[in-house]
Design an enzyme around this catalytic site. Structure first.
Site, short mmCIF file in Angstrom:
data_model
loop_
_atom_site.label_atom_id
_atom_site.label_comp_id
_atom_site.label_asym_id
_atom_site.label_seq_id
_atom_site.Cartn_x
_atom_site.Cartn_y
_atom_site.Cartn_z
N ASP A 89 -9.49 3.13 -1.45
CA ASP A 89 -10.10 4.09 -0.86
C ASP A 89 -11.38 4.34 -1.44
O ASP A 89 -11.68 5.55 -1.49
CB ASP A 89 -9.18 5.10 -0.38
CG ASP A 89 -8.08 4.75 0.39
OD1 ASP A 89 -7.90 3.63 0.61
OD2 ASP A 89 -7.07 5.52 0.74
N GLU A 104 2.37 4.67 -4.06
CA GLU A 104 2.30 5.66 -5.52
C GLU A 104 3.81 6.31 -5.56
O GLU A 104 4.11 6.49 -6.82
CB GLU A 104 1.34 6.68 -5.24
CG GLU A 104 -0.07 6.15 -5.12
CD GLU A 104 -0.44 5.21 -3.93
OE1 GLU A 104 0.14 5.32 -2.94
OE2 GLU A 104 -1.32 4.31 -4.10
N ASP A 138 0.79 -0.97 0.03
CA ASP A 138 -0.17 0.20 -0.02
C ASP A 138 0.93 1.28 -0.08
O ASP A 138 2.06 1.05 0.05
CB ASP A 138 -0.96 -0.16 1.44
CG ASP A 138 -1.90 1.10 1.26
OD1 ASP A 138 -2.41 1.54 0.14
OD2 ASP A 138 -2.33 1.54 2.16
C1 GLC Z 1 -4.41 3.22 2.83
C2 GLC Z 1 -5.29 2.07 2.18
C3 GLC Z 1 -6.24 1.52 3.12
C4 GLC Z 1 -5.63 1.21 4.45
C5 GLC Z 1 -4.86 2.72 5.04
C6 GLC Z 1 -4.21 1.96 6.25
O1 GLC Z 1 -5.70 4.54 3.05
O2 GLC Z 1 -5.68 2.51 0.87
O3 GLC Z 1 -6.64 0.46 2.33
O4 GLC Z 1 -6.31 0.68 5.22
O5 GLC Z 1 -3.98 3.20 4.10
O6 GLC Z 1 -2.98 1.18 6.22
#
Ligand code: GLC
Length: 772
Positions: free
Chosen positions: A470, A386, A383
């Site tokens: 998200d 980007e 995660d």
């Molecule tokens: C980001 C991710 C989400 C995750 C969060 C905390 O927003 O997209 O899925 O729960 O980070 O890790």
């Protein structure tokens, strides 16, 4: 085009002086042409998206015709005509349809540009993760991987997954255009001028690949031959996944698993978000709240539930933290322009970022995963890659707006081959997925790696599956999810899904139900929500919602043989599992405009209910006959209004098709007790059906080892007799179902035929006599 500078480099490659550089045209196959504009001063082209050219190139027979004015290069799939005078070129498919109309390649101060005409009826689809309609015409798309703002909407441009591959549909003919650039780029698809397409990359050169199609499956297969295929995915990954940012202890997680089983909700995986870590430090466990991860993971696995853990690329700056210390000593973090590690802000506070552009960093990172794998973790969810920053813990005065990435002048790569973040940005998530997958493979060579990534670009399918980051708990986001996921499939990433129930904000019972009904039929099915939101596990709102959601998930498990077969097709041919209605009817404008229905495979059409309080929904039926689950038949092309209740999921099977279904189990590794059902639809107008069903033993090399089974089912209606045959076409795996059952769906009714035991060698045959 100034002049031809030399004879062809080979029988399939030509180069010309053009725009203060070289224009090179390479036929990689009969149907794929690479076109590159390289200014003389440009550095050599670097790509993370394209597989090695030597794997890609095939012998092609190009016929050359030329005179002073033009040069024509023809293969059985296309003709490329270069006009020496104007310096433009045209490409036609074999049947004469123009797919590139007067392309002009120029070297502009703001970037290298590809400009061409757009036919009046041309639709442009794909382009990665995009909100809004599937047809991108009239928009400018930015190709820049971006942590999109919460509450993104129809008009939001750059999102988490940027893929500069576009499919064009013109008079029913499909073709593809892929720009191989990881630099910031934009495509103005008829926005400034409705008849023009202008792509501009800030990279030093412009490299494009043309795929001649002429169908969707061929175009996607051609694109996959350029950027690679998704490897086979583990069987359990097709089950239901439960997640939440906020399962704060091992007890929380155990309770979720227990309730899942008590409530008889099929489930194959639970995801652990940041909560399991020790202070947001990657590859650590919080000793207080997750004191014995090995025991936790083992207990869950005994219940058929796999554990997936999140990992972020930002490493906490903490001299007492081994990963940071080691990475720093080895110089494995992204550097600032002044050659010191770049320090920014993300969940752990002040952080540095692993430099996935370097092979040794990828190896090192992969090895760190042992802290999770040793505890038995089955897969990894990557995660914030980007990469993005977050100023949650930043001191007063430090403000990092949502979605801020790393400065463009930060530096990647080994010293001898430095790379700016501007060049590598879009590929960062891809290479993090690469590192993650390689680490999993080396530590567990006999298992298919599961990697779920948020940031992706062209080629990411080689290393990971993705989810639309998200999603908000809103009806708008539920609706957006359909074209978003369809667009990803058309961008060569076959397995995608979204946060079911919505991530940001509180969901409602009805919205959760509709999300789950849609999600149960998406390639990847996971319920996930943000910290501090109301719980949204399937049972959170009590009855009748729990039962309705259970039924939706059970439908997915019934369809498991289909999902496994479609995933196999994806890993062989680059075919998306979820397909737009236009997939088999690209000449139907209603299909091309349809953003709220989709196909799972070729023959199962889904019309999700996506409007609050709906009591009916309009369904578009493409040409042919379609049977609903309640047995009713519909004939297309037509729009029909169908009454719905909260329970309703609208699934329609095409006449002349076979759908394999299994009995519901609580998880995908539970042994099948019931038969494999073959649901066969036949009508006088569609009297034949055929399907290949795939199954395997889940080994990464099942195909090479022969530990798979490929069954062929054929059904035919001739006069008064319908004959159905199933046989094992290839592979050595025994059938996992104890028996076989055929169900015939005919205009006059549904008939369940005799259940036959599944003995080896597998040969089943049914004859059905139509009465009167
Ligand atoms: C980001 C991710 C989400 C995750 C969060 C905390 O927003 O997209 O899925 O729960 O980070 O890790």
């Amino acid at each position: 085009m100034d002049e031809i500078v030399s004879a062809p480099l080979s029988a399939s490659e030509w180069h010309f002086d053009h725009e203060g550089g070289e224009l090179r045209v390479t036929f990689l196959t009969d149907a794929i042409v690479r076109i590159a504009l390289t200014p003389w001063a440009a550095q050599p082209h670097r790509t993370w998206s394209v597989i090695p050219m030597s794997d890609l190139r095939r012998a092609t027979a190009v016929t050359v015709t030329q005179d002073a004015a033009i040069m024509e290069l023809t293969t059985p799939a296309l003709t490329l005509t270069l006009d020496h005078q104007s310096g433009t070129f045209f490409v036609r498919q074999a049947n004469g349809v123009i797919i590139c109309d007067g392309v002009k390649l120029t070297d502009q101060p703001n970037g290298r540009r590809w400009e061409m005409g757009l036919a009046e009826n041309a639709r442009i689809l794909g382009g990665g993760e995009r909100t809004g309609p599937l047809d991108r015409r009239g928009r400018t798309l930015t190709f820049w991987v971006n942590d999109a703002l919460p509450n993104y909407d129809e008009k939001t441009d750059a999102m988490f997954q940027s893929v500069s591959f576009l499919t064009q549909v013109s008079v029913g003919m499909v073709s593809g255009l892929f720009f191989d650039s990881n630099w910031y780029a934009q495509a103005d698809i008829g926005e400034s001028n409705m008849d023009r397409f202008v792509y501009t990359t800030s990279g030093p050169d412009l490299v494009a690949y043309l795929c001649a199609g002429p169908t969707f499956p061929e175009t996607l297969a051609q694109y996959a031959s350029i950027t690679g295929l998704m490897p086979p995915q583990p069987r359990w990954s097709f089950g239901y996944h439960q997640s939440r940012w906020g399962y704060t202890s091992a007890e929380d997680v155990r309770a979720i698993a227990t309730t899942m089983r008590e409530q008889q909700i099929p489930c194959d995986a639970i995801h652990l978000d940041l909560d399991y870590m020790d202070g947001y430090r990657d590859f650590t466990w919080n000793a207080e709240r997750f004191p014995d991860p090995t025991a936790l993971v083992r207990e869950l696995r005994e219940q058929g539930i796999h554990v997936v853990t999140i990992i972020d690329p930002g490493v906490k700056i903490d001299p007492n933290y081994a990963v940071y210390r080691e990475g720093l000593a080895l110089d494995y973090f992204i550097r600032s322009a002044d050659d010191t590690p770049f320090e920014g802000w993300v969940w752990p506070g002040r952080s540095v970022w692993a430099d996935f552009a370097q092979e040794q960093v990828r190896d090192w990172w992969g090895k760190q995963q042992h802290a999770l794998l040793d505890a038995g973790v089955a897969g990894l969810w990557i995660d914030m890659n980007e990469p993005t920053q977050a100023d949650m813990w930043a001191p007063e005065g430090v403000h990092i707006p949502h979605g801020t990435s790393l400065p463009l002048d930060t530096v990647h790569g080994p010293d001898e081959q430095p790379l700016s973040h501007a060049e590598f940005h879009n590929a960062y998530g891809l290479e993090m997925a690469h590192a993650t997958q390689a680490g999993l493979l080396s530590q567990r060579p006999g298992e298919r790696p599961f990697v779920l990534t948020r940031a992706a670009t062209a080629g990411s399918q080689r290393h990971a599956i993705v989810w639309n980051g998200d999603t908000t708990s809103s009806w708008e986001h539920l609706r957006l999810a359909i074209p978003m996921n369809l667009g990803m499939g058309l961008s060569g990433i076959p397995i995608t899904g979204c946060d079911l129930g919505g991530f940001w904000g509180n969901t409602t019972p009805e919205l959760l139900t509709r999300f789950m009904q849609l999600g149960a039929l998406l390639p990847f099915c996971r319920n996930h929500s943000a910290i501090d939101t109301q719980p949204q596990e399937p049972w959170s709102f009590g009855e009748p919602y729990t039962s309705i959601i259970r039924a939706a998930i059970e439908r997915r498990y019934r369809l498991l043989p289909l999902l496994i077969t479609l995933a196999h097709e994806a890993s062989e041919m680059g075919t998306p599992m979820m397909r737009p209605l236009a997939w088999l009817s690209p000449d139907d404008v209603n299909c091309l405009s349809c953003n709220d229905q989709f196909l799972l495979g070729n023959d199962l059409m889904i019309a999700p209910v996506i409007v609050e309080g709906a009591t009916s929904r309009n369904v578009y039926f493409p040409t042919g006959e379609w049977q609903a689950e309640d047995g009713r038949w519909y004939r297309g092309p037509d729009v029909t209004t169908i009454p719905v209740t909260l329970e309703t999921m609208l699934l329609f099977q095409r006449a002349g098709s076979v759908l394999p279904k299994a009995e519901v189990t609580q998880h995908t590794s539970e042994a099948a007790q019931g038969p494999l059902d073959l649901e066969i639809t036949l009508t006088p107008a569609a009297p034949r059906a055929e399907m290949m069903i795939w199954d395997d033993d889940d080994h990464p090399q099942a195909k090479e080892r022969g530990t798979f089974a490929c069954y062929v089912v054929k059904a035919e209606w001739q006069g008064e007799v319908i004959t159905i045959r199933l046989s094992q076409h290839s592979g050595e795996m025994a059938m996992r179902y104890p028996a076989l059952r055929a169900r015939l769906h005919l205009p006059q009714g549904t008939y369940t035929l005799e259940t036959l035991p599944a003995q080896a060698p597998l040969q089943a045959e049914w004859h059905f006599l139509i009465e009167g």
